[in-house]
Design an enzyme around this catalytic site. Structure first.
Site, short mmCIF file in Angstrom:
data_model
loop_
_atom_site.label_atom_id
_atom_site.label_comp_id
_atom_site.label_asym_id
_atom_site.label_seq_id
_atom_site.Cartn_x
_atom_site.Cartn_y
_atom_site.Cartn_z
N ARG A 1 -33.01 28.76 66.22
CA ARG A 1 -33.48 28.05 67.22
C ARG A 1 -32.24 27.49 68.33
NH1 ARG A 1 -37.54 30.27 65.89
NH2 ARG A 1 -39.39 29.48 65.77
N GLY B 1 -22.94 15.26 61.36
CA GLY B 1 -23.01 16.31 59.92
C GLY B 1 -23.43 17.56 60.21
N ALA B 2 -22.73 18.25 61.22
CA ALA B 2 -22.88 19.71 61.39
C ALA B 2 -22.23 20.58 60.19
CB ALA B 2 -22.47 19.94 62.89
N HIS C 1 -27.42 18.41 80.85
CA HIS C 1 -27.10 16.91 81.50
C HIS C 1 -27.65 15.68 80.92
CE1 HIS C 1 -26.23 20.06 84.55
NE2 HIS C 1 -25.26 19.21 85.14
N ILE C 2 -28.35 15.82 79.81
CA ILE C 2 -28.87 14.70 79.07
C ILE C 2 -27.46 13.85 78.61
CG2 ILE C 2 -28.97 15.55 77.02
CD1 ILE C 2 -31.36 13.93 76.30
N GLN C 3 -26.37 14.63 78.40
CA GLN C 3 -25.32 13.76 78.17
C GLN C 3 -24.64 13.21 79.06
OE1 GLN C 3 -23.16 16.99 75.30
NE2 GLN C 3 -24.77 17.94 76.82
N ILE D 1 -16.94 13.07 81.24
CA ILE D 1 -17.47 13.02 79.64
C ILE D 1 -16.70 13.95 78.80
CG2 ILE D 1 -19.71 12.20 80.36
CD1 ILE D 1 -20.73 15.38 79.73
N ASP D 2 -15.98 15.10 79.51
CA ASP D 2 -15.17 16.06 78.94
C ASP D 2 -14.05 15.53 78.21
OD1 ASP D 2 -17.32 17.84 79.70
OD2 ASP D 2 -15.89 19.21 80.87
O1 F6P Z 1 -18.52 16.63 84.43
C1 F6P Z 1 -18.03 17.54 83.43
C2 F6P Z 1 -19.29 18.45 83.20
O2 F6P Z 1 -20.38 17.81 82.62
C3 F6P Z 1 -18.73 19.64 82.11
O3 F6P Z 1 -19.06 19.09 81.01
C4 F6P Z 1 -19.84 20.54 82.61
O4 F6P Z 1 -19.39 21.97 82.57
C5 F6P Z 1 -19.92 20.44 84.13
O5 F6P Z 1 -19.67 19.11 84.48
C6 F6P Z 1 -21.11 20.65 84.76
O6 F6P Z 1 -21.09 20.35 86.25
P1 F6P Z 1 -22.43 20.30 87.24
O7 F6P Z 1 -23.14 19.08 87.05
O8 F6P Z 1 -21.77 20.36 88.48
O9 F6P Z 1 -23.28 21.87 86.88
#
Ligand code: F6P
Length: 345
Positions: free
Chosen positions: A270, A212-213, A276-278, A153-154
């Protein structure tokens, strides 16, 4: 004398590699693994590899739990029926892992041994930077023909337009920002929203602009806190402000931003960590298509005798990038986009 024996060793090695690649063209059985952080679209890739390979008369052995499963010989035959209804599912049906033990030469030798024992002649690895570096060593040390499908995803894989999972992740982040905006607007609050991205600010940049940040903090650039403070003052009290912060920002993420603004300027805010939802969720059309396309292309690459690199799309063309590129080059957001963000927020 020494030079002579070194050069004959090199010749033997070259012949060995040549035969191995030629032999690769007639492969009967290949291995497939997903490795590192999961990414939406990995299942589409698995589906494509299995279905296309089957049509070409090649057997696919799924390797469970990424490199950890490879070292343990955790293989499972995959056929068309195993891939029914997976194209829309997030995660990976094969499972995945972070596997630091792979750094030990003896573990890598065990991985090679498992593949030989199972009669696997070539491997497709769907993963990100760390996984590709691992794949590179498997080729270098054990001459296992191996082709990568970029999935993270990065979006930090060089030489290609986009990696698998990025489009879904960025859409997820944008939708979350849209929702946070409702609350921010209703309460007139400042929100620091943290998105993933260890050294690359692609998710922050895309989701920040699309969401829109008011400000986007990227690992690629130092944040000017004074001008961010002035911007917040300019927007006015009790007005909503959304600041998207990449987790890899040098300040240390959204919590650090909120803390700094409270201590330095007495500003309450806030924080939302999207986390990890992403990584989860049903892949977008783009990721389903990319996974399908690259899965098929990766099988073709192996059959054509290609190895030690990854497939991808670049400017509308197919490309094959050597794994070794990752040793020399880290992909970050190009400065032209960093500049663009400044004009659009
Ligand atoms: O896979 C990429 C990533 O989601 C990064 O954006 C994040 O820093 C990392 O993995 C988190 O890894 P893990 O799920 O192993 O904690």
């Amino acid at each position: 004398m020494l030079a002579e024996s070194r050069s004959s060793l090199q010749t033997v090695f070259c012949i060995f590699v040549f035969l191995r690649l030629e032999f690769g063209k007639g492969m009967q059985r290949i291995g497939l693994l997903t490795s590192g952080g999961d990414a939406p679209g990995m299942n589409a890739c698995i589906r494509a590899v299995v279905r296309y390979a089957e049509r070409r008369g090649i057997e696919v052995q799924g390797i469970r739990s990424g490199l950890r499963g490879l070292a343990a010989g955790d293989f499972i035959p995959l056929g068309r029926l195993d891939t029914v209804d997976i194209i829309g599912r997030g995660g990976t049906i094969l499972g995945t892992s972070r596997f630091p033990d792979f750094l030990h030469p003896s573990v890598r030798a065990r991985c090679a041994e498992q593949l030989h024992r199972a009669g696997i002649e070539g491997v497709i690895i769907c993963g990100g930077e760390g996984s590709f570096k691992a794949a590179h060593t498997l080729w270098q040390e054990h001459q296992i023909p191996i082709v990568g499908v970029p999935a993270t995803i990065d979006n930090d894989i060089p030489g290609i337009d986009e990696s698998l999972g990025f489009d879904t992740a960025v859409n997820t982040a944008m939708e979350a920002i849209d929702k946070i905006r409702d609350t921010a607007e209703s309460h007139g609050r400042i929100f620091f929203v943290e998105v993933m991205g260890r050294w690359s600010g692609y998710i922050a940049l895309y989701a920040g602009i699309a969401g829109g940040a008011e400000y986007i903090a990227l690992p690629e650039e130092r944040t000017d806190f004074q001008s961010l403070y002035e911007e917040i003052q300019r927007i006015g009290p009790d007005r909503r402000v959304i600041v998207v912060v990449a987790e890899g920002d040098e300040k240390g993420g959204a919590l650090a931003f909120a803390e700094y603004f409270r201590e330095q300027y007495g500003i309450e805010s806030r924080v939302t960590l999207l986390g990890h939802i992403q990584r989860g969720g049903s892949p977008t059309v783009r990721d389903r298509l990319l996974g399908s396309f690259l899965g098929k292309v990766a099988v073709d690459a192996l059959l054509e005798g290609k190895t030690d690199g990854y497939v991808g799309q670049h400017q509308g063309q197919l490309t094959f990038v050597p794994f070794e590129t990752l040793e020399r080059y880290r992909r970050i957001v190009p400065s032209v986009y960093v500049e663009l963000a400044k004009w659009l927020v």
